[in-house]
Design a protein around this motif. Sequence first.
Motif, PDB file in Angstrom:
ATOM      1  N   PRO A 131      -4.027   3.153  -3.756  1.00  0.00           N
ATOM      2  CA  PRO A 131      -2.870   3.863  -4.314  1.00  0.00           C
ATOM      3  C   PRO A 131      -2.179   4.776  -3.310  1.00  0.00           C
ATOM      4  CG  PRO A 131      -4.918   4.727  -5.226  1.00  0.00           C
ATOM      5  CD  PRO A 131      -5.271   3.483  -4.490  1.00  0.00           C
ATOM      6  N   LEU A 132      -2.924   5.270  -2.314  1.00  0.00           N
ATOM      7  CA  LEU A 132      -2.298   6.144  -1.316  1.00  0.00           C
ATOM      8  C   LEU A 132      -1.214   5.409  -0.531  1.00  0.00           C
ATOM      9  CD1 LEU A 132      -2.560   9.064  -0.147  1.00  0.00           C
ATOM     10  CD2 LEU A 132      -3.951   8.052   1.663  1.00  0.00           C
ATOM     11  N   LEU A 133      -1.332   4.095  -0.405  1.00  0.00           N
ATOM     12  CA  LEU A 133      -0.327   3.330   0.326  1.00  0.00           C
ATOM     13  C   LEU A 133       1.065   3.481  -0.288  1.00  0.00           C
ATOM     14  CD1 LEU A 133      -2.206  -0.019   1.114  1.00  0.00           C
ATOM     15  CD2 LEU A 133      -1.558   1.793   2.724  1.00  0.00           C
ATOM     16  N   ARG A 134       1.126   3.825  -1.573  1.00  0.00           N
ATOM     17  CA  ARG A 134       2.434   3.987  -2.223  1.00  0.00           C
ATOM     18  C   ARG A 134       3.253   5.117  -1.603  1.00  0.00           C
ATOM     19  NH1 ARG A 134       0.938   4.391  -8.596  1.00  0.00           N
ATOM     20  NH2 ARG A 134      -0.898   3.037  -8.596  1.00  0.00           N
ATOM     21  N   ARG A 142      -0.616   3.873   7.971  1.00  0.00           N
ATOM     22  CA  ARG A 142      -0.288   2.916   6.915  1.00  0.00           C
ATOM     23  C   ARG A 142      -0.689   1.495   7.320  1.00  0.00           C
ATOM     24  NH1 ARG A 142       2.960   2.560   2.429  1.00  0.00           N
ATOM     25  NH2 ARG A 142       3.662   0.441   1.957  1.00  0.00           N
ATOM     26  N   ALA A 143      -0.435   1.134   8.553  1.00  0.00           N
ATOM     27  CA  ALA A 143      -0.775  -0.211   9.015  1.00  0.00           C
ATOM     28  C   ALA A 143      -2.280  -0.443   8.953  1.00  0.00           C
ATOM     29  CB  ALA A 143      -0.262  -0.409  10.441  1.00  0.00           C
ATOM     30  N   MET A 144      -3.060   0.545   9.399  1.00  0.00           N
ATOM     31  CA  MET A 144      -4.505   0.403   9.379  1.00  0.00           C
ATOM     32  C   MET A 144      -5.030   0.296   7.953  1.00  0.00           C
ATOM     33  SD  MET A 144      -7.552   2.216   8.754  1.00  0.00           S
ATOM     34  CE  MET A 144      -7.227   3.974   8.985  1.00  0.00           C
ATOM     35  N   LEU A 145      -4.554   1.166   7.061  1.00  0.00           N
ATOM     36  CA  LEU A 145      -5.047   1.152   5.687  1.00  0.00           C
ATOM     37  C   LEU A 145      -4.593  -0.096   4.937  1.00  0.00           C
ATOM     38  CD1 LEU A 145      -4.691   4.905   4.646  1.00  0.00           C
ATOM     39  CD2 LEU A 145      -6.775   3.633   5.185  1.00  0.00           C
ATOM     40  N   THR A 146      -3.403  -0.572   5.226  1.00  0.00           N
ATOM     41  CA  THR A 146      -2.946  -1.814   4.592  1.00  0.00           C
ATOM     42  C   THR A 146      -3.880  -2.963   4.924  1.00  0.00           C
ATOM     43  OG1 THR A 146      -0.631  -1.099   4.639  1.00  0.00           O
ATOM     44  CG2 THR A 146      -1.037  -3.458   4.449  1.00  0.00           C
ATOM     45  N   GLN A 273       1.321  15.661  -2.315  1.00  0.00           N
ATOM     46  CA  GLN A 273       1.575  14.291  -2.734  1.00  0.00           C
ATOM     47  C   GLN A 273       0.303  13.604  -3.214  1.00  0.00           C
ATOM     48  OE1 GLN A 273       4.101  13.476   0.996  1.00  0.00           O
ATOM     49  NE2 GLN A 273       4.932  12.032  -0.482  1.00  0.00           N
ATOM     50  N   ALA A 274      -0.790  13.850  -2.536  1.00  0.00           N
ATOM     51  CA  ALA A 274      -2.066  13.307  -3.014  1.00  0.00           C
ATOM     52  C   ALA A 274      -2.418  13.903  -4.371  1.00  0.00           C
ATOM     53  CB  ALA A 274      -3.173  13.584  -2.004  1.00  0.00           C
ATOM     54  N   GLY A 275      -2.025  15.152  -4.600  1.00  0.00           N
ATOM     55  CA  GLY A 275      -2.255  15.775  -5.897  1.00  0.00           C
ATOM     56  C   GLY A 275      -1.522  15.060  -7.011  1.00  0.00           C
ATOM     57  N   GLY A 276      -0.307  14.577  -6.719  1.00  0.00           N
ATOM     58  CA  GLY A 276       0.433  13.809  -7.715  1.00  0.00           C
ATOM     59  C   GLY A 276      -0.277  12.522  -8.077  1.00  0.00           C
ATOM     60  N   LEU A 277      -0.855  11.852  -7.077  1.00  0.00           N
ATOM     61  CA  LEU A 277      -1.639  10.651  -7.356  1.00  0.00           C
ATOM     62  C   LEU A 277      -2.867  10.985  -8.201  1.00  0.00           C
ATOM     63  CD1 LEU A 277      -1.659   8.756  -3.933  1.00  0.00           C
ATOM     64  CD2 LEU A 277      -0.388   8.139  -6.005  1.00  0.00           C
TER      65      LEU A 277
END
Length: 610
Positions: A131-134, A142-146, A273-277
């Motif tokens: 979900p963090l990728l959003r 982002r590339a590594m986590l994707t 932003q992580a708090g929103g997730l």
Amino acid sequence: MTSRPLNQVNVPGTSSFLEEIFRGSLRLDLIHPFPEQPEDDRKTGDAQVAEAKEFARRLVDPTDLESARALPRAVVDELRGSPYVKLQSPVELGGLALSDLNTFRVVQAIASWSLPLGLFIAIQNSIGFAPLLRILPDGPLRAMLTERVAEGLISSFADTEPNGAANHRRETVAVPAEDGDGYLITGEKVFSGNAAFAELLGVVATVHEAERETRRLFVVDPAAPGVRRSADHEFMGIKGFPNGGFSLDRVRVPADHVFVENPSPHDVRITAQAGGLAILGRMYLIAAPSLAIAKLCLQWQREFVNRRSVDGVPLGEYEEIQHLIGESLADTFALEAVAEWSLLCEDLGLNPLAEQNAAKNLCSVLCWGVVDRTMSLYAAEGYETAESKARRGAPPVPLERAFRDARGLRISGGVDFQLDYWMSKFVIFSYHRAGVVDGGTPPEAAERARQRLAAALNVRNQRHLAQLQVWVDRFRERCAELARSHPDDAALFAQERTLIAVARLAAEVMAASLVLARAARRTAEGDTEAQDLADVYCTGALRRIADHAREADDPERPDTGRVSRKWIGGDDRDELLRDIVTETGAGTGAGAAGETAPATATGRAPDTER
């Protein structure tokens, strides 16, 4: 409203039903007609829920998992290769691209079979890296986590520390490395879900930047030098759910493995932003399992009542039993209403964050009420383990397991009273301080919606609706009075009991309103019992609202502080401990002549003569 967010759940220019209640307005035009899941999305969800049920039943035996108290690695390996660890990720990453509501439904289905399995999956889909990728910008992180998510990444979110989750400051610190190409992290983390199987950690740490302290999210390899898995935690419930801690000693993290967010004007426990997730994530972590447990209890209640009688009278004929079951049905109907609204209202162009934040407490507390009533109904057979029941030929209903699990949901994600206090402190009174409260006159659209909703309700529910408007007016007046009489924030925020009651009152008004709107829609669809369920729920909710209002406006509250301070300091009332053994009995050794007999967990030596 202002152009600047007033708090962590406020989105300027976007309405929210609960935020409007905070401002003192009952905007029924926002909830009536009550939304329903689009047909195509519902069909997708139906198919995925059916597959999820079969997947869960094939993957684990919940009784075996309860006994073993550990999720087998073979199960985790199969999860890693499945789409269930990335339900909302795009299909090209191996996910199912599910909507929020369908993700909720899938987690609910799996949790109904095995809560530890459901929570494992919920963590990956709420506070995992999928979900963090959003929200991650383009770049190396982002590339590594994707790539890792596509491979079936299992991760753990390491935020809570030994000094308690309620602290806003994180003692874990990250300092720039001497070569300027990364950070060195030192600290201790506990209660991290899926810790034993994590291949990457999301670590929240304090950073000093530009002469201010802020929190950042660091992506840490648990195999890196300086990382140690410190402990596996076992809970009184949710046996088999992998949870543990980590110690970090100058762990090097590359600079491009840090999620750098824009500064937030509001003090939040984790990054903004992580708090929103995490707010949405609690719908999967807490609300979905809560609804699953409540629904199971309804089935167990029906089964028990249909096979039992007292003095020749079927159990279901007794008024108190009917009351117990009726309230459980109504609370489960309300659980569904809160969950559906919280996950569908964004499709209407509304801001879901306040409702999703409140849903954690509403859902877990309602679930607890249903479980507790079921335990009362079953009596000794409810307190008895499923294994014991099976040995004597009774239906092996795992009610005591659900009882332990449900209590944990009220704690997980933040203990209930603390979240209510924060809702008042950081959210509700921000509108009063900014001078953006409602004037008390409903807009024409809201009044027309009230009339339309009232016309769709029976007479008793019309009265409930009218009472909710009265309570919103009183809520607005009480909050305004509190803000005026406490111009200093510190003085206002010291009124913890009052602020907790204020938040609970608002949440109860929201839930009852949603129940009425949902009942109106269900009635139009041919549901002949929805109005009765709404009546039962709102009758109880209005009584709770009255209790919260009294608590929020109590000028003669007893001085519990004086009593508790003396006790905490050890200066008073030691006679209350007379005649008991206060040691826990752990590690006392075997009993023998001249030695102390081993104590039980209660501190009492076992009776060996039985």
